[in-house]
Design a protein around this motif. Sequence first.
Motif, PDB file in Angstrom:
ATOM      1  N   ASP A   1      95.790 -65.484 -30.778  1.00 56.31           N
ATOM      2  CA  ASP A   1      96.137 -64.149 -30.284  1.00 56.31           C
ATOM      3  C   ASP A   1      97.645 -63.927 -30.280  1.00 56.31           C
ATOM      4  O   ASP A   1      98.110 -62.838 -29.948  1.00 56.31           O
ATOM      5  N   CYS A   2      98.404 -64.941 -30.651  1.00 59.73           N
ATOM      6  CA  CYS A   2      99.871 -64.871 -30.628  1.00 59.73           C
ATOM      7  C   CYS A   2     100.434 -64.567 -32.014  1.00 59.73           C
ATOM      8  O   CYS A   2      99.811 -64.865 -33.024  1.00 59.73           O
ATOM      9  N   ASN A   3     101.617 -64.009 -32.047  1.00 63.88           N
ATOM     10  CA  ASN A   3     102.295 -63.725 -33.302  1.00 63.88           C
ATOM     11  C   ASN A   3     102.654 -65.019 -34.039  1.00 63.88           C
ATOM     12  O   ASN A   3     102.541 -65.105 -35.257  1.00 63.88           O
ATOM     13  N   CYS A   4     103.106 -66.024 -33.307  1.00 64.19           N
ATOM     14  CA  CYS A   4     103.427 -67.338 -33.870  1.00 64.19           C
ATOM     15  C   CYS A   4     102.667 -68.393 -33.093  1.00 64.19           C
ATOM     16  O   CYS A   4     102.513 -68.288 -31.875  1.00 64.19           O
ATOM     17  N   TYR A   5     102.192 -69.402 -33.805  1.00 61.53           N
ATOM     18  CA  TYR A   5     101.422 -70.471 -33.166  1.00 61.53           C
ATOM     19  C   TYR A   5     101.455 -71.712 -34.042  1.00 61.53           C
ATOM     20  O   TYR A   5     101.947 -71.686 -35.163  1.00 61.53           O
ATOM     21  N   THR A   6     100.928 -72.794 -33.508  1.00 62.82           N
ATOM     22  CA  THR A   6     100.938 -74.063 -34.220  1.00 62.82           C
ATOM     23  C   THR A   6      99.519 -74.541 -34.498  1.00 62.82           C
ATOM     24  O   THR A   6      98.549 -74.094 -33.870  1.00 62.82           O
ATOM     25  N   THR A   7      99.439 -75.470 -35.446  1.00 63.31           N
ATOM     26  CA  THR A   7      98.213 -76.190 -35.685  1.00 63.31           C
ATOM     27  C   THR A   7      98.574 -77.606 -36.100  1.00 63.31           C
ATOM     28  O   THR A   7      99.636 -77.836 -36.681  1.00 63.31           O
ATOM     29  N   PHE A   8      97.727 -78.552 -35.774  1.00 62.53           N
ATOM     30  CA  PHE A   8      97.956 -79.969 -36.033  1.00 62.53           C
ATOM     31  C   PHE A   8      96.867 -80.428 -36.989  1.00 62.53           C
ATOM     32  O   PHE A   8      95.692 -80.435 -36.639  1.00 62.53           O
ATOM     33  N   ARG A   9      97.273 -80.777 -38.203  1.00 65.15           N
ATOM     34  CA  ARG A   9      96.309 -81.095 -39.266  1.00 65.15           C
ATOM     35  C   ARG A   9      96.705 -82.375 -39.985  1.00 65.15           C
ATOM     36  O   ARG A   9      97.859 -82.804 -39.920  1.00 65.15           O
ATOM     37  N   LEU A  10      95.743 -82.941 -40.724  1.00 63.61           N
ATOM     38  CA  LEU A  10      96.048 -84.087 -41.569  1.00 63.61           C
ATOM     39  C   LEU A  10      97.157 -83.714 -42.546  1.00 63.61           C
ATOM     40  O   LEU A  10      97.182 -82.587 -43.061  1.00 63.61           O
TER      41      LEU A  10
ATOM     42  N   ILE B   1     101.392 -77.234 -25.967  1.00 62.66           N
ATOM     43  CA  ILE B   1     101.661 -75.955 -26.637  1.00 62.66           C
ATOM     44  C   ILE B   1     100.616 -75.695 -27.725  1.00 62.66           C
ATOM     45  O   ILE B   1     100.226 -74.561 -27.977  1.00 62.66           O
ATOM     46  N   ASP B   2     100.118 -76.752 -28.359  1.00 64.06           N
ATOM     47  CA  ASP B   2      99.151 -76.593 -29.434  1.00 64.06           C
ATOM     48  C   ASP B   2      97.738 -76.346 -28.915  1.00 64.06           C
ATOM     49  O   ASP B   2      97.021 -75.517 -29.465  1.00 64.06           O
ATOM     50  N   THR B   3      97.331 -77.058 -27.874  1.00 56.59           N
ATOM     51  CA  THR B   3      95.932 -76.983 -27.426  1.00 56.59           C
ATOM     52  C   THR B   3      95.739 -76.579 -25.975  1.00 56.59           C
ATOM     53  O   THR B   3      94.630 -76.211 -25.588  1.00 56.59           O
ATOM     54  N   GLY B   4      96.787 -76.713 -25.159  1.00 48.11           N
ATOM     55  CA  GLY B   4      96.616 -76.505 -23.724  1.00 48.11           C
ATOM     56  C   GLY B   4      96.117 -77.749 -23.017  1.00 48.11           C
ATOM     57  O   GLY B   4      95.891 -77.742 -21.816  1.00 48.11           O
ATOM     58  N   TYR B   5      95.969 -78.836 -23.754  1.00 49.47           N
ATOM     59  CA  TYR B   5      95.480 -80.098 -23.196  1.00 49.47           C
ATOM     60  C   TYR B   5      96.635 -81.062 -22.957  1.00 49.47           C
ATOM     61  O   TYR B   5      97.667 -80.982 -23.622  1.00 49.47           O
ATOM     62  N   SER B   6      96.413 -82.007 -22.064  1.00 43.51           N
ATOM     63  CA  SER B   6      97.398 -83.058 -21.827  1.00 43.51           C
ATOM     64  C   SER B   6      97.513 -83.934 -23.070  1.00 43.51           C
ATOM     65  O   SER B   6      96.661 -83.889 -23.973  1.00 43.51           O
TER      66      SER B   6
END
Length: 107
Positions: free
Chosen positions: A15-24, A68-73
């Motif tokens: 839902d954000c203009n900029c965001y992250t993702t963590f991938r292989l 910041i990526d997932t909201g998880y610890s």
Amino acid sequence: MNELKFATNWNNKLDCNCYTTFRLHNPKRFAQGTIFDVYLKDTFMHRAAVVQVRTMTLDKVNEFIARIDTGYSLVEFTDMVKIMYSKSVKNFTTQKFDFILLQQIGD
């Protein structure tokens, strides 16, 4: 068009203009400037362009990146990554990952 699929809208980031993702790690797929059609499950969300990529091993992820990526610890994030990639990663100590910054773009 390249597709980037998400099973979950972690931390409501789509839902954000900029965001992250963590991938292989995949330097050809996640090169700066690459444009993706982004999907949440089978629903088209928007188009996004790769702004920047940081390549790292899982042990280099810190609390800031995890939250910041997932909201998880950090612990929850690390466990989740190991479950998500359990079939494709043989050694999580040496496996490279890409922490990708994306920005929504217009049509």
